[in-house]
Scaffold this motif. Structure first.
Motif, PDB file in Angstrom:
ATOM      1  N   PRO A 101       0.825  -1.215   0.000  1.00  0.00           N
ATOM      2  CA  PRO A 101       0.000   0.000   0.000  1.00  0.00           C
ATOM      3  C   PRO A 101       0.856   1.260   0.000  1.00  0.00           C
ATOM      4  O   PRO A 101       1.950   1.290   0.553  1.00  0.00           O
ATOM      5  CB  PRO A 101      -0.821  -0.114   1.281  1.00  0.00           C
ATOM      6  CG  PRO A 101      -0.085  -1.074   2.131  1.00  0.00           C
ATOM      7  CD  PRO A 101       0.667  -1.982   1.231  1.00  0.00           C
ATOM      8  N   ALA A 102       0.319   2.292  -0.604  1.00  0.00           N
ATOM      9  CA  ALA A 102       1.010   3.577  -0.705  1.00  0.00           C
ATOM     10  C   ALA A 102       0.792   4.376   0.575  1.00  0.00           C
ATOM     11  O   ALA A 102      -0.142   4.108   1.340  1.00  0.00           O
ATOM     12  CB  ALA A 102       0.469   4.344  -1.904  1.00  0.00           C
ATOM     13  N   PRO A 103       1.631   5.367   0.832  1.00  0.00           N
ATOM     14  CA  PRO A 103       1.442   6.206   2.021  1.00  0.00           C
ATOM     15  C   PRO A 103       0.209   7.085   1.880  1.00  0.00           C
ATOM     16  O   PRO A 103      -0.200   7.432   0.773  1.00  0.00           O
ATOM     17  CB  PRO A 103       2.721   7.041   2.075  1.00  0.00           C
ATOM     18  CG  PRO A 103       3.223   7.050   0.686  1.00  0.00           C
ATOM     19  CD  PRO A 103       2.823   5.742   0.088  1.00  0.00           C
ATOM     20  N   TRP A 104      -0.377   7.431   2.996  1.00  0.00           N
ATOM     21  CA  TRP A 104      -1.577   8.262   2.980  1.00  0.00           C
ATOM     22  C   TRP A 104      -1.253   9.733   3.153  1.00  0.00           C
ATOM     23  O   TRP A 104      -1.935  10.589   2.610  1.00  0.00           O
ATOM     24  CB  TRP A 104      -2.528   7.836   4.087  1.00  0.00           C
ATOM     25  CG  TRP A 104      -3.242   6.554   3.819  1.00  0.00           C
ATOM     26  CD1 TRP A 104      -2.981   5.654   2.842  1.00  0.00           C
ATOM     27  CD2 TRP A 104      -4.343   6.038   4.554  1.00  0.00           C
ATOM     28  NE1 TRP A 104      -3.849   4.593   2.925  1.00  0.00           N
ATOM     29  CE2 TRP A 104      -4.693   4.804   3.982  1.00  0.00           C
ATOM     30  CE3 TRP A 104      -5.053   6.468   5.640  1.00  0.00           C
ATOM     31  CZ2 TRP A 104      -5.727   4.026   4.454  1.00  0.00           C
ATOM     32  CZ3 TRP A 104      -6.079   5.686   6.123  1.00  0.00           C
ATOM     33  CH2 TRP A 104      -6.424   4.474   5.527  1.00  0.00           C
ATOM     34  N   VAL A 105      -0.241  10.028   3.964  1.00  0.00           N
ATOM     35  CA  VAL A 105       0.098  11.423   4.253  1.00  0.00           C
ATOM     36  C   VAL A 105       1.590  11.632   4.082  1.00  0.00           C
ATOM     37  O   VAL A 105       2.378  10.686   4.107  1.00  0.00           O
ATOM     38  CB  VAL A 105      -0.318  11.826   5.689  1.00  0.00           C
ATOM     39  CG1 VAL A 105      -1.811  11.854   5.834  1.00  0.00           C
ATOM     40  CG2 VAL A 105       0.308  10.915   6.716  1.00  0.00           C
ATOM     41  N   ARG A 106       1.982  12.884   3.917  1.00  0.00           N
ATOM     42  CA  ARG A 106       3.397  13.205   3.764  1.00  0.00           C
ATOM     43  C   ARG A 106       4.127  13.086   5.093  1.00  0.00           C
ATOM     44  O   ARG A 106       5.196  12.521   5.172  1.00  0.00           O
ATOM     45  CB  ARG A 106       3.519  14.626   3.211  1.00  0.00           C
ATOM     46  CG  ARG A 106       4.897  15.017   2.848  1.00  0.00           C
ATOM     47  CD  ARG A 106       5.241  14.428   1.524  1.00  0.00           C
ATOM     48  NE  ARG A 106       6.489  15.013   1.047  1.00  0.00           N
ATOM     49  CZ  ARG A 106       7.318  14.353   0.282  1.00  0.00           C
ATOM     50  NH1 ARG A 106       7.025  13.147  -0.119  1.00  0.00           N
ATOM     51  NH2 ARG A 106       8.420  14.907  -0.122  1.00  0.00           N
ATOM     52  N   GLN A 107       3.550  13.635   6.155  1.00  0.00           N
ATOM     53  CA  GLN A 107       4.122  13.533   7.488  1.00  0.00           C
ATOM     54  C   GLN A 107       3.043  13.044   8.429  1.00  0.00           C
ATOM     55  O   GLN A 107       1.891  13.443   8.337  1.00  0.00           O
ATOM     56  CB  GLN A 107       4.638  14.884   7.968  1.00  0.00           C
ATOM     57  CG  GLN A 107       5.825  15.388   7.195  1.00  0.00           C
ATOM     58  CD  GLN A 107       6.255  16.770   7.672  1.00  0.00           C
ATOM     59  OE1 GLN A 107       5.515  17.443   8.361  1.00  0.00           O
ATOM     60  NE2 GLN A 107       7.452  17.157   7.292  1.00  0.00           N
ATOM     61  N   ASN A 108       3.435  12.198   9.367  1.00  0.00           N
ATOM     62  CA  ASN A 108       2.484  11.645  10.322  1.00  0.00           C
ATOM     63  C   ASN A 108       2.397  12.584  11.520  1.00  0.00           C
ATOM     64  O   ASN A 108       3.325  12.685  12.305  1.00  0.00           O
ATOM     65  CB  ASN A 108       2.926  10.249  10.763  1.00  0.00           C
ATOM     66  CG  ASN A 108       1.824   9.511  11.476  1.00  0.00           C
ATOM     67  OD1 ASN A 108       0.704   9.991  11.564  1.00  0.00           O
ATOM     68  ND2 ASN A 108       2.135   8.340  11.983  1.00  0.00           N
ATOM     69  N   ASN A 109       1.278  13.279  11.642  1.00  0.00           N
ATOM     70  CA  ASN A 109       1.049  14.187  12.756  1.00  0.00           C
ATOM     71  C   ASN A 109      -0.270  13.798  13.415  1.00  0.00           C
ATOM     72  O   ASN A 109      -1.338  14.195  12.939  1.00  0.00           O
ATOM     73  CB  ASN A 109       1.009  15.634  12.277  1.00  0.00           C
ATOM     74  CG  ASN A 109       0.900  16.619  13.418  1.00  0.00           C
ATOM     75  OD1 ASN A 109       0.903  16.227  14.581  1.00  0.00           O
ATOM     76  ND2 ASN A 109       0.795  17.890  13.085  1.00  0.00           N
ATOM     77  N   PRO A 110      -0.235  13.022  14.500  1.00  0.00           N
ATOM     78  CA  PRO A 110      -1.492  12.566  15.105  1.00  0.00           C
ATOM     79  C   PRO A 110      -2.301  13.691  15.742  1.00  0.00           C
ATOM     80  O   PRO A 110      -3.491  13.542  15.973  1.00  0.00           O
ATOM     81  CB  PRO A 110      -1.040  11.551  16.146  1.00  0.00           C
ATOM     82  CG  PRO A 110       0.383  11.827  16.404  1.00  0.00           C
ATOM     83  CD  PRO A 110       0.927  12.466  15.178  1.00  0.00           C
ATOM     84  N   LYS A 111      -1.692  14.841  16.027  1.00  0.00           N
ATOM     85  CA  LYS A 111      -2.404  15.958  16.652  1.00  0.00           C
ATOM     86  C   LYS A 111      -3.145  16.825  15.629  1.00  0.00           C
ATOM     87  O   LYS A 111      -3.910  17.698  15.998  1.00  0.00           O
ATOM     88  CB  LYS A 111      -1.417  16.848  17.424  1.00  0.00           C
ATOM     89  CG  LYS A 111      -0.763  16.181  18.590  1.00  0.00           C
ATOM     90  CD  LYS A 111      -1.717  16.112  19.734  1.00  0.00           C
ATOM     91  CE  LYS A 111      -0.992  15.569  20.957  1.00  0.00           C
ATOM     92  NZ  LYS A 111      -1.823  15.519  22.111  1.00  0.00           N
ATOM     93  N   LYS A 112      -2.892  16.601  14.330  1.00  0.00           N
ATOM     94  CA  LYS A 112      -3.522  17.422  13.304  1.00  0.00           C
ATOM     95  C   LYS A 112      -4.984  17.007  13.146  1.00  0.00           C
ATOM     96  O   LYS A 112      -5.299  15.833  12.970  1.00  0.00           O
ATOM     97  CB  LYS A 112      -2.791  17.255  11.982  1.00  0.00           C
ATOM     98  CG  LYS A 112      -3.349  18.121  10.881  1.00  0.00           C
ATOM     99  CD  LYS A 112      -2.573  17.949   9.597  1.00  0.00           C
ATOM    100  CE  LYS A 112      -3.178  18.784   8.510  1.00  0.00           C
ATOM    101  NZ  LYS A 112      -2.503  18.582   7.235  1.00  0.00           N
TER     102      LYS A 112
END
Length: 158
Positions: A101-112
């Motif tokens: 599977p491909a990535p969903w987001v550029r950076q993983n920020n759980p607080k966003k």
């Protein structure tokens, strides 16, 4: 109320409820027993063996754990493989995407949080997200005592 810790403190109430098939009474007396039975036990179960084999369910089923949602260093090659699979067929792309599977987001920020979601939050949740917690007022124990005295005073008739 002092919690009942030992079964002998119940005398024969638990046994009588069981023999007379009074399920509600048995459930009540069983619930009164302290949940910390293992602290008061006279006998303990033996400790488990030190060297037990580790059972990895992922390895047994030949399944890889889910990847992180963020972009990783080898995702450029992964996206190139997906673009080559598009040229072959749609079925090939679906297979490639299911396996890698491909990535969903550029950076993983759980607080966003999305703006629409944040707009629908109540003020309590917004304060907790922003880290602004209300200060706690000091508790006056005598105030509780005065309230209890007022509740138990007989009402005066004028």
């Amino acid at each position: 109320m002092q919690p009942i810790i030992n079964e002998w403190q119940l005398d024969t109430k638990l046994n009588r409820a069981l023999q007379n098939q009074h399920r509600a009474d048995f459930a009540l007396w069983l619930a009164v027993l302290s949940p910390a039975v293992n602290e008061m036990a006279a006998f303990f179960t033996p400790e488990p063996a030190q060297h037990q084999p580790q059972h990895d369910l992922y390895q047994q089923l030949s399944v890889r754990p889910n990847r992180d949602f963020a972009w990783q260093e080898n995702d450029t090659r992964l996206m190139r493989n997906h673009s080559e699979a598009v040229l072959i067929s749609l079925a090939q792309l679906k297979l490639e995407y299911a396996l890698n599977p491909a990535p969903w987001v550029r950076q993983n920020n759980p607080k966003k949080i999305d703006g629409d979601v944040y707009a629908n939050l109540d003020s309590h949740t917004r304060r907790h997200l922003n880290g602004i917690l209300p200060s706690k007022t000091p508790v006056d124990e005598t105030g509780l005592f005065e309230i209890l005295q007022q509740l138990h005073e007989p009402e005066q008739v004028n």
